[in-house]
Design a protein around this motif. Structure first.
Motif, PDB file in Angstrom:
ATOM      1  N   TYR A  29       1.078  43.865 -21.823  1.00 26.75           N
ATOM      2  CA  TYR A  29       0.048  42.925 -21.366  1.00 26.75           C
ATOM      3  C   TYR A  29      -0.557  43.354 -20.039  1.00 26.75           C
ATOM      4  N   LEU A  30       0.235  43.962 -19.178  1.00 25.18           N
ATOM      5  CA  LEU A  30      -0.322  44.466 -17.922  1.00 25.18           C
ATOM      6  C   LEU A  30      -1.320  45.579 -18.183  1.00 25.18           C
ATOM      7  N   ALA A  31      -0.952  46.519 -19.045  1.00 28.16           N
ATOM      8  CA  ALA A  31      -1.865  47.616 -19.359  1.00 28.16           C
ATOM      9  C   ALA A  31      -3.131  47.093 -20.028  1.00 28.16           C
ATOM     10  N   ALA A  32      -2.960  46.159 -20.969  1.00 30.62           N
ATOM     11  CA  ALA A  32      -4.117  45.604 -21.670  1.00 30.62           C
ATOM     12  C   ALA A  32      -5.049  44.863 -20.715  1.00 30.62           C
ATOM     13  N   ALA A  33      -4.470  44.274 -19.659  1.00 37.06           N
ATOM     14  CA  ALA A  33      -5.269  43.532 -18.678  1.00 37.06           C
ATOM     15  C   ALA A  33      -5.899  44.437 -17.626  1.00 37.06           C
ATOM     16  N   GLY A  34      -5.684  45.756 -17.750  1.00 35.67           N
ATOM     17  CA  GLY A  34      -6.320  46.689 -16.828  1.00 35.67           C
ATOM     18  C   GLY A  34      -5.456  47.190 -15.702  1.00 35.67           C
ATOM     19  N   GLU A  35      -4.182  46.795 -15.669  1.00 35.90           N
ATOM     20  CA  GLU A  35      -3.268  47.275 -14.635  1.00 35.90           C
ATOM     21  C   GLU A  35      -2.826  48.701 -14.943  1.00 35.90           C
ATOM     22  N   ARG A  36      -2.673  49.502 -13.906  1.00 36.54           N
ATOM     23  CA  ARG A  36      -2.070  50.828 -14.067  1.00 36.54           C
ATOM     24  C   ARG A  36      -0.563  50.633 -13.951  1.00 36.54           C
ATOM     25  N   VAL A  37       0.124  50.679 -15.083  1.00 37.84           N
ATOM     26  CA  VAL A  37       1.534  50.302 -15.145  1.00 37.84           C
ATOM     27  C   VAL A  37       2.383  51.502 -15.531  1.00 37.84           C
ATOM     28  N   LEU A  38       3.559  51.570 -14.944  1.00 42.68           N
ATOM     29  CA  LEU A  38       4.554  52.593 -15.259  1.00 42.68           C
ATOM     30  C   LEU A  38       5.825  51.913 -15.728  1.00 42.68           C
ATOM     31  N   VAL A  39       6.349  52.329 -16.882  1.00 43.10           N
ATOM     32  CA  VAL A  39       7.617  51.829 -17.396  1.00 43.10           C
ATOM     33  C   VAL A  39       8.684  52.890 -17.143  1.00 43.10           C
ATOM     34  N   LEU A  40       9.805  52.480 -16.553  1.00 44.04           N
ATOM     35  CA  LEU A  40      10.920  53.374 -16.274  1.00 44.04           C
ATOM     36  C   LEU A  40      12.142  52.905 -17.051  1.00 44.04           C
ATOM     37  N   GLU A  41      12.648  53.757 -17.934  1.00 44.19           N
ATOM     38  CA  GLU A  41      13.799  53.432 -18.771  1.00 44.19           C
ATOM     39  C   GLU A  41      14.884  54.478 -18.548  1.00 44.19           C
ATOM     40  N   GLN A  42      16.114  53.996 -18.260  1.00 43.45           N
ATOM     41  CA  GLN A  42      17.202  54.924 -17.972  1.00 43.45           C
ATOM     42  C   GLN A  42      17.737  55.632 -19.218  1.00 43.45           C
ATOM     43  N   TYR A  43      17.553  55.025 -20.387  1.00 36.50           N
ATOM     44  CA  TYR A  43      18.072  55.602 -21.627  1.00 36.50           C
ATOM     45  C   TYR A  43      17.020  56.548 -22.215  1.00 36.50           C
ATOM     46  N   ILE A 549      -6.298  40.399 -25.633  1.00 38.64           N
ATOM     47  CA  ILE A 549      -6.356  41.021 -24.313  1.00 38.64           C
ATOM     48  C   ILE A 549      -6.537  42.534 -24.438  1.00 38.64           C
ATOM     49  N   ALA A 550      -5.901  43.147 -25.434  1.00 36.49           N
ATOM     50  CA  ALA A 550      -5.995  44.590 -25.620  1.00 36.49           C
ATOM     51  C   ALA A 550      -7.313  44.969 -26.290  1.00 36.49           C
ATOM     52  N   ASP A 551      -7.654  46.240 -26.179  1.00 34.30           N
ATOM     53  CA  ASP A 551      -8.843  46.780 -26.828  1.00 34.30           C
ATOM     54  C   ASP A 551      -8.418  47.404 -28.149  1.00 34.30           C
ATOM     55  N   PRO A 552      -8.724  46.775 -29.279  1.00 39.60           N
ATOM     56  CA  PRO A 552      -8.273  47.316 -30.573  1.00 39.60           C
ATOM     57  C   PRO A 552      -8.735  48.746 -30.830  1.00 39.60           C
ATOM     58  N   SER A 553      -9.910  49.100 -30.341  1.00 36.09           N
ATOM     59  CA  SER A 553     -10.443  50.435 -30.595  1.00 36.09           C
ATOM     60  C   SER A 553      -9.683  51.518 -29.845  1.00 36.09           C
ATOM     61  N   ALA A 554      -8.887  51.138 -28.838  1.00 35.42           N
ATOM     62  CA  ALA A 554      -8.141  52.127 -28.067  1.00 35.42           C
ATOM     63  C   ALA A 554      -6.856  52.554 -28.768  1.00 35.42           C
ATOM     64  N   LEU A 555      -6.393  51.767 -29.727  1.00 35.51           N
ATOM     65  CA  LEU A 555      -5.105  52.044 -30.360  1.00 35.51           C
ATOM     66  C   LEU A 555      -5.205  53.212 -31.340  1.00 35.51           C
ATOM     67  N   SER A 556      -4.192  54.063 -31.323  1.00 36.94           N
ATOM     68  CA  SER A 556      -4.140  55.191 -32.250  1.00 36.94           C
ATOM     69  C   SER A 556      -3.764  54.711 -33.646  1.00 36.94           C
ATOM     70  N   PRO A 557      -4.308  55.317 -34.669  1.00 34.88           N
ATOM     71  CA  PRO A 557      -3.877  54.954 -36.038  1.00 34.88           C
ATOM     72  C   PRO A 557      -2.441  55.418 -36.281  1.00 34.88           C
TER      73      PRO A 557
END
Length: 581
Positions: A29-43, A549-557
């Motif tokens: 939702y942050l990315a869809a709302a225009g935020e530049r977001v970074l996800v950090l996962e330890q696994y 909120i997201a842009d459907p046209s941006a999603l990859s098939p």
């Protein structure tokens, strides 16, 4: 997708720590709302406790996504996915409408159907000599369940209004579920049968508030029971697609050492390798106690908040047995099973309490093997088959074979499990002979519960593994191996749990420890509220009103052979996919 080198040098609007479904929902939702977001996962893979894993190239096991409610046209899960333009990518497979859960024991079966009227009829059929108790019970849990809903826990005021709507049923809301069943007039045997579903909330009926159990029933009896086609990893894959296609970045194998704070304001994060990444907002989907005590540091919090955190109690660990069997569960109903091995502990209320203290608290045992033998012989367990819920998913099991997952709650006590004194982070505990002996005994008991649900299956086991509390602690980082976060109790239920905002400016929370948890649905909804806190937008109201909120046209098939695990594993070292808006 943003490359690793770009992530090292970029200034992000927000950082999400952890990739459970709460963190991924927030990041999407942050990315869809225009935020530049970074996800950090330890696994190495996304999804937290919800991820899948594979063995021998033939078996796929679902760790945490077993069934979901709220997946109908107006359900909150459908609404969340529609707001991210993912609603046409995720297909919800309905479970058996006449018994999505089946509670079974020697000479007994109670099918839990969809629909409150159908639920009453099934109760009367299963407990024919306790009709008065059934009517009392059904009236209260239905009124509490229908009066609440997910939005009712957002604030104390909302909960107060929900309780007011439930009328006289509100008198029982905070009562422990076992006490409520006793007041209804049920026998000890019936109390055991009706309380085994508490395990789905990592709780026992001795502490779980009746309102929490009513909410659980509303999710499934009230709205239906569903499973995502393609398996639980489809949820993480969908969120990841929105994040990366809208300019966000994801890095796996990235352990956060600390959330940096100055003057009670978030400044970013520091990784275990010393790298620092700046951002004015951080959403933590990590273990809530570790978030404050290890990542933030209690010294950055007001004194009152420190005391509250120190008083928190985590939920009980859930252990999982995973079986690959040469047995086709497709002939069985599309149901989950709560298997009760014996009625010997249901002779009285005292004997039920004693069972809970012995098996679930682990009290009174001098050795782990003694406890394990008693637990294996006496403890009810939750049995489900991912390959049965989604028979078209050929990654789950070879043709004519099945995957079965058996789950139950357990004490964390390292001395019972045989890993006391071992280093969990390095996996050193796996060298303990006592640890392996306890696991072997427990796994044998799980195979017996599987046999109750699917007669003939126990003799066909080809592969069997057990995920212990140490496994949860090592791979997911949960305090005490508790995948459901904070314990659901009177003082830690609904709006008494933490919300999305904190006393640290720019620090927000997502996940099962928040007031919208526990469980898959609550975790995802918590992420939307966290994103709303960061952006200052009422995203929940927006998406409930139909906003995308997201842009459907941006999603990859997604291709026909789309593999959700492959697309959510090892992210961060992959080639740059670029920003597609």
């Amino acid at each position: 997708m943003t490359s690793t080198s770009e992530a090292n040098s970029a200034q992000y609007d927000s950082i999400v720590v952890g990739s459970g479904l709460g963190g991924l929902s927030a990041a999407a939702y942050l990315a869809a709302a225009g935020e530049r977001v970074l996800v950090l996962e330890q696994y190495s893979a996304l999804g937290g406790s919800s991820h899948v894993f594979r063995r021998q190239g033939r078996w796929e096991f679902d760790c945490g996504v077993h069934y979901l409610g709220e997946c109908g046209p107006d359900g909150i899960v459908t609404t969340i996915m529609r707001g991210l333009a993912l609603d046409d990518r995720l297909n919800w497979l309905p479970m058996d409408q006449d018994g999505f859960d089946r509670i079974i024991g020697p000479g007994f079966e109670f099918a839990v159907p969809v629909g409150w009227d159908a639920y009453l009829a099934s109760l009367l059929d299963a407990f024919p000599t306790e009709r008065a108790a059934v009517y009392r019970y059904h009236s209260v849990v239905r009124r509490l369940g229908e009066s609440a809903g997910r939005s009712a826990v957002s604030s104390h005021a909302a909960m107060g209004r929900a309780l007011a709507r439930s009328g006289r049923a509100a008198l029982f809301a905070a009562m422990p579920f076992a006490a409520f069943l006793t007041i209804c007039g049920f026998s000890p045997r019936s109390i055991l049968a009706l309380s085994v579903q508490c395990g789905a909330l990592a709780s026992t009926p001795l502490g779980l508030p009746t309102a929490a159990m009513a909410g659980f029933l509303q999710d499934y009896v009230g709205s239906g029971s569903f499973y995502p086609q393609g398996g639980g990893q489809m949820l993480a894959a969908g969120f990841a697609e929105v994040i990366t296609s809208h300019g966000g970045a994801i890095r796996t194998n990235a352990r956060v050492r600390s959330i940096t704070v100055a003057d009670r304001q978030v400044t970013g994060v520091r990784l275990a390798d010393g790298e620092t990444i700046a951002a004015p907002a951080v959403v933590s989907d990590a273990d809530i106690i570790k978030t404050f005590t290890e990542l933030v540091g209690l010294e950055h919090l007001p004194i009152a908040h420190r005391a509250r955190i120190k008083s928190w109690t985590m939920s009980r660990p859930l252990i999982n047995g995973f079986f690959g069997i040469e047995f086709d569960t497709a002939t069985a109903p599309n149901s989950n099973y709560f298997a009760i091995p014996t009625w010997d502990d249901a002779k009285s209320l005292l004997s039920l309490t004693r069972m809970s203290r012995q098996l679930i608290d682990g009290s009174g045992f001098s050795s782990g093997t003694d406890w394990a033998r008693q637990m294996a012989a006496r403890q009810p367990m939750f049995v489900q088959s991912s390959s049965r819920r989604d028979p078209g998913n050929r990654r789950a099991a070879p043709a004519g074979r099945s995957t079965v997952e058996v789950q139950t709650i357990t004490p964390y006590k390292p001395e019972l499990w045989g890993f006391d004194g071992y280093d969990l982070a390095t996996g050193e505990y796996r060298t303990s002979p006592a640890y392996h002996e306890v696991k072997k005994i427990v796994l044998e008991g799980m195979a017996e519960r599987m046999e109750q649900a699917f007669p003939g299956s126990a003799a066909t086991v080809e592969i069997a593994e057990l995920g212990s509390p140490a496994t949860q602690t090592r791979f997911v980082g949960n305090t005490g191996g508790a995948p459901f976060g904070l314990k659901v109790s009177v003082d830690q239920f609904g709006s008494a749990r933490p919300g999305s905002s904190t006393a640290i400016g720019g620090l927000f929370l997502a996940g099962t420890s928040t007031r919208w948890g526990p469980g898959t649905v609550g975790a995802m909804l918590s992420g939307v509220y966290a994103a709303a806190g960061v952006t200052g937008r009422d995203l929940v109201t927006e998406i409930r009103s139909g906003a995308v909120i997201a842009d459907p046209s941006a999603l990859s098939p997604w291709p026909a052979d789309f593999d959700p695990l492959a697309t959510t594993r090892g992210i961060g070292a992959q080639p740059d996919r670029g920003r597609r808006r």
